[in-house]
Design an enzyme around this catalytic site. Structure first.
Site, PDB file in Angstrom:
ATOM      1  CB  SER A 149      -0.864   0.021   1.271  1.00 10.11           C
ATOM      2  OG  SER A 149      -1.520   1.259   1.404  1.00 10.11           O
ATOM      3  CD  GLN A 194      -5.152   3.944   6.971  1.00 14.12           C
ATOM      4  OE1 GLN A 194      -4.406   4.886   6.702  1.00 14.12           O
ATOM      5  NE2 GLN A 194      -5.688   3.185   6.037  1.00 14.12           N
ATOM      6  CE1 TYR A 238      -4.484  -2.244   5.567  1.00 18.97           C
ATOM      7  CE2 TYR A 238      -3.771   0.013   5.202  1.00 18.97           C
ATOM      8  CZ  TYR A 238      -4.207  -1.204   4.707  1.00 18.97           C
ATOM      9  OH  TYR A 238      -4.356  -1.380   3.351  1.00 18.97           O
ATOM     10  CE  LYS A 263      -1.815  -4.119   3.527  1.00 20.63           C
ATOM     11  NZ  LYS A 263      -2.090  -5.021   2.401  1.00 20.63           N
ATOM     12  CG  ASN A 316     -11.819   2.316   0.781  1.00 22.60           C
ATOM     13  OD1 ASN A 316     -12.827   1.964   0.188  1.00 22.60           O
ATOM     14  ND2 ASN A 316     -10.668   2.493   0.175  1.00 22.60           N
TER      15      ASN A 316
HETATM   16  N1  LIG Z   1      -8.827  -0.351  -1.093  1.00 24.90           N
HETATM   17  C1  LIG Z   1      -7.746   0.395  -0.872  1.00 24.90           C
HETATM   18  O1  LIG Z   1      -7.785   1.643  -0.883  1.00 24.90           O
HETATM   19  C2  LIG Z   1      -6.432  -0.267  -0.645  1.00 24.90           C
HETATM   20  C3  LIG Z   1      -6.317  -1.603  -0.378  1.00 24.90           C
HETATM   21  N2  LIG Z   1      -5.080  -2.145  -0.174  1.00 24.90           N
HETATM   22  C4  LIG Z   1      -4.939  -3.559   0.104  1.00 24.90           C
HETATM   23  O2  LIG Z   1      -5.560  -4.306  -0.919  1.00 24.90           O
HETATM   24  C5  LIG Z   1      -5.891  -5.586  -0.399  1.00 24.90           C
HETATM   25  C6  LIG Z   1      -7.289  -5.941  -0.838  1.00 24.90           C
HETATM   26  O3  LIG Z   1      -8.208  -5.070  -0.215  1.00 24.90           O
HETATM   27  P1  LIG Z   1      -9.505  -4.486  -0.933  1.00 24.90           P
HETATM   28  O4  LIG Z   1      -9.779  -5.218  -2.165  1.00 24.90           O
HETATM   29  O5  LIG Z   1      -9.358  -3.025  -0.973  1.00 24.90           O
HETATM   30  O6  LIG Z   1     -10.623  -4.775   0.161  1.00 24.90           O
HETATM   31  P2  LIG Z   1     -11.795  -5.851   0.236  1.00 24.90           P
HETATM   32  O7  LIG Z   1     -12.336  -5.765   1.601  1.00 24.90           O
HETATM   33  O8  LIG Z   1     -12.715  -5.667  -0.912  1.00 24.90           O
HETATM   34  O9  LIG Z   1     -11.036  -7.210   0.009  1.00 24.90           O
HETATM   35  C7  LIG Z   1     -10.251  -7.797   1.011  1.00 24.90           C
HETATM   36  C8  LIG Z   1     -10.222  -9.274   0.757  1.00 24.90           C
HETATM   37  O10 LIG Z   1      -9.434  -9.920   1.754  1.00 24.90           O
HETATM   38  C9  LIG Z   1     -10.167 -11.004   2.255  1.00 24.90           C
HETATM   39  N3  LIG Z   1      -9.789 -11.343   3.604  1.00 24.90           N
HETATM   40  C10 LIG Z   1      -9.878 -10.591   4.729  1.00 24.90           C
HETATM   41  N4  LIG Z   1      -9.467 -11.280   5.798  1.00 24.90           N
HETATM   42  C11 LIG Z   1      -9.103 -12.499   5.330  1.00 24.90           C
HETATM   43  C12 LIG Z   1      -8.604 -13.667   5.944  1.00 24.90           C
HETATM   44  N5  LIG Z   1      -8.380 -13.727   7.256  1.00 24.90           N
HETATM   45  N6  LIG Z   1      -8.340 -14.750   5.172  1.00 24.90           N
HETATM   46  C13 LIG Z   1      -8.563 -14.705   3.838  1.00 24.90           C
HETATM   47  N7  LIG Z   1      -9.040 -13.635   3.202  1.00 24.90           N
HETATM   48  C14 LIG Z   1      -9.300 -12.546   3.948  1.00 24.90           C
HETATM   49  C15 LIG Z   1     -11.610 -10.537   2.193  1.00 24.90           C
HETATM   50  O11 LIG Z   1     -12.507 -11.626   2.297  1.00 24.90           O
HETATM   51  C16 LIG Z   1     -11.625  -9.867   0.831  1.00 24.90           C
HETATM   52  O12 LIG Z   1     -11.780 -10.814  -0.195  1.00 24.90           O
HETATM   53  C17 LIG Z   1      -5.699  -5.505   1.108  1.00 24.90           C
HETATM   54  O13 LIG Z   1      -4.486  -6.145   1.442  1.00 24.90           O
HETATM   55  C18 LIG Z   1      -5.580  -4.003   1.365  1.00 24.90           C
HETATM   56  O14 LIG Z   1      -4.792  -3.745   2.490  1.00 24.90           O
HETATM   57  C19 LIG Z   1      -3.940  -1.406  -0.240  1.00 24.90           C
HETATM   58  C20 LIG Z   1      -4.012  -0.081  -0.503  1.00 24.90           C
HETATM   59  C21 LIG Z   1      -5.257   0.600  -0.718  1.00 24.90           C
HETATM   60  C1  LIG Z   2      -8.393   1.226   3.510  1.00 25.43           C
HETATM   61  C2  LIG Z   2      -7.836   2.566   3.161  1.00 25.43           C
HETATM   62  O1  LIG Z   2      -8.794   3.365   2.558  1.00 25.43           O
HETATM   63  C3  LIG Z   2      -6.732   2.438   2.197  1.00 25.43           C
HETATM   64  O2  LIG Z   2      -5.918   1.381   2.566  1.00 25.43           O
HETATM   65  C4  LIG Z   2      -4.704   1.664   2.208  1.00 25.43           C
HETATM   66  O3  LIG Z   2      -3.793   0.897   2.279  1.00 25.43           O
HETATM   67  C5  LIG Z   2      -4.613   3.055   1.700  1.00 25.43           C
HETATM   68  O4  LIG Z   2      -3.604   3.682   2.318  1.00 25.43           O
HETATM   69  C6  LIG Z   2      -5.899   3.670   2.055  1.00 25.43           C
HETATM   70  O5  LIG Z   2      -5.781   4.328   3.275  1.00 25.43           O
END
Ligand SMILES: NC(=O)C1=CN([C@@H]2O[C@H](COP(=O)(O)OP(=O)(O)OC[C@H]3O[C@@H](n4cnc5c(N)ncnc54)[C@H](O)[C@@H]3O)[C@@H](O)[C@H]2O)C=CC1
Ligand SMILES: C[C@H](O)[C@@H]1OC(=O)[C@H](O)[C@@H]1O
Length: 259
Positions: A148, A158, A161, A165, A199
């Site tokens: 991230s 965070q 969190y 990352k 988020n």
């Molecule tokens: N959405 C954002 O702005 C950002 C997201 N990220 C990262 O991207 C990745 C994906 O997140 P998003 O798609 O945004 O959110 P999301 O909530 O849509 O997806 C997260 C996924 O991780 C799964 N998950 C959560 N806990 C779990 C566990 N214990 N075992 C297996 N699966 C698990 C969820 O079921 C879901 O499929 C995360 O690692 C997040 O930190 C990084 C930067 C920004």
């Molecule tokens: C969940 C936040 O909106 C998202 O997660 C990240 O890793 C980015 O920095 C944003 O804060």
């Protein structure tokens, strides 16, 4: 077709960024396995979307914070497709909360899922790739972790969190060194703010959402599909064969926008 016949696994692949990557990789010819922890219906709909895009896919339930989920996920890929070529560590949580009264359970769970889970998963994937050995092109596999922009900058709500990352980014740097001799490349993508369930509540605050949008030179928040191209690039031995230990910001320019 940058990933033709490559076997690609992605954790947390039933929705959000993981799903976007899985569907796009299938369009590039990869055979897909998704790990999921949430509801069965979302996982099945992701599998259907991949199949509708002309790909093959399986879904396996597993909590990434448990080491046995990692070995089971990799074993399922070997059973389904006979091998593993690309591993995308994506699953993560971000329960927003202030620092001073952060519940210990929230800290521990966030570290367990985001960082320990990444470690177990990448280790299991790497062991399978090492076992397979290098192919004719000199590569045994590629690992891409979803870190991230938060690996580089902080967040008031965070504090539990952002260190995970930074840890995931660091894991890719160290595994790049440990696994280079085995022909395995390890890289990280650093998304900015991408519109997903993680988020949804935080960005329901309109003032915050507008503030975040205003910080992005490209003028919009990200969509899950915005991560697909960068991950496929890093996964591809053809395009990124000399890229390892690298990190790629995918944030619409948010990080560099000081004023
Ligand atoms: N959405 C954002 O702005 C950002 C997201 N990220 C990262 O991207 C990745 C994906 O997140 P998003 O798609 O945004 O959110 P999301 O909530 O849509 O997806 C997260 C996924 O991780 C799964 N998950 C959560 N806990 C779990 C566990 N214990 N075992 C297996 N699966 C698990 C969820 O079921 C879901 O499929 C995360 O690692 C997040 O930190 C990084 C930067 C920004
Ligand atoms: C969940 C936040 O909106 C998202 O997660 C990240 O890793 C980015 O920095 C944003 O804060």
């Amino acid at each position: 077709m940058l990933l033709k016949d490559k076997v690609l696994l992605v954790t947390g692949g039933s929705k959000g960024i993981g799903r976007g990557i899985a569907v796009a990789a299938a369009r590039h010819g990869a055979k897909i396995g998704i790990n999921f922890a949430g509801d069965e219906a979302s996982a099945q709909s992701a599998v259907e979307e991949i199949k509708a895009a002309g790909g093959q896919a399986f879904a396996l339930r597993g909590d990434v914070s448990k080491p046995e989920s990692a070995t089971a996920f990799v074993a399922a890929a070997v059973e389904a497709y006979g091998r593993l070529d690309v591993f995308v560590n994506n699953a993560g949580i971000c329960p927003f909360h202030g620092f001073l009264d952060m519940p210990v359970e929230t800290v521990d769970r966030t570290i367990a899922v985001n960082l320990n889970g990444a470690y177990y998963m990448c280790q299991a994937a790497a062991n399978q790739m090492v076992k397979q050995g290098k192919g004719a092109n000199g590569f045994a596999g590629s690992i891409v972790a979803v870190s991230s922009i938060s690996a580089l900058v902080g967040g008031e709500y965070q504090t539990h969190y952002t260190p995970t990352k930074a840890g995931v980014l660091s894991l890719m740097q160290s595994t790049a060194i440990a696994l280079g001799k085995h022909g395995i490349r390890c890289n990280a993508v650093l998304p900015g703010t991408i519109l997903t369930d993680i988020n949804k509540d935080d960005l329901a605050d309109l003032k915050k959402r507008e503030y975040m949008e205003a910080r992005i030179p490209l003028g919009r928040l990200g969509q899950p599909e915005d991560l697909a191209g960068p991950v496929i690039f890093l996964a591809s031995d053809e395009l990124a064969g000399y890229v390892t230990g690298a990190s790629l910001l995918v944030d619409g320019g948010m990080f560099v926008n000081l004023q």
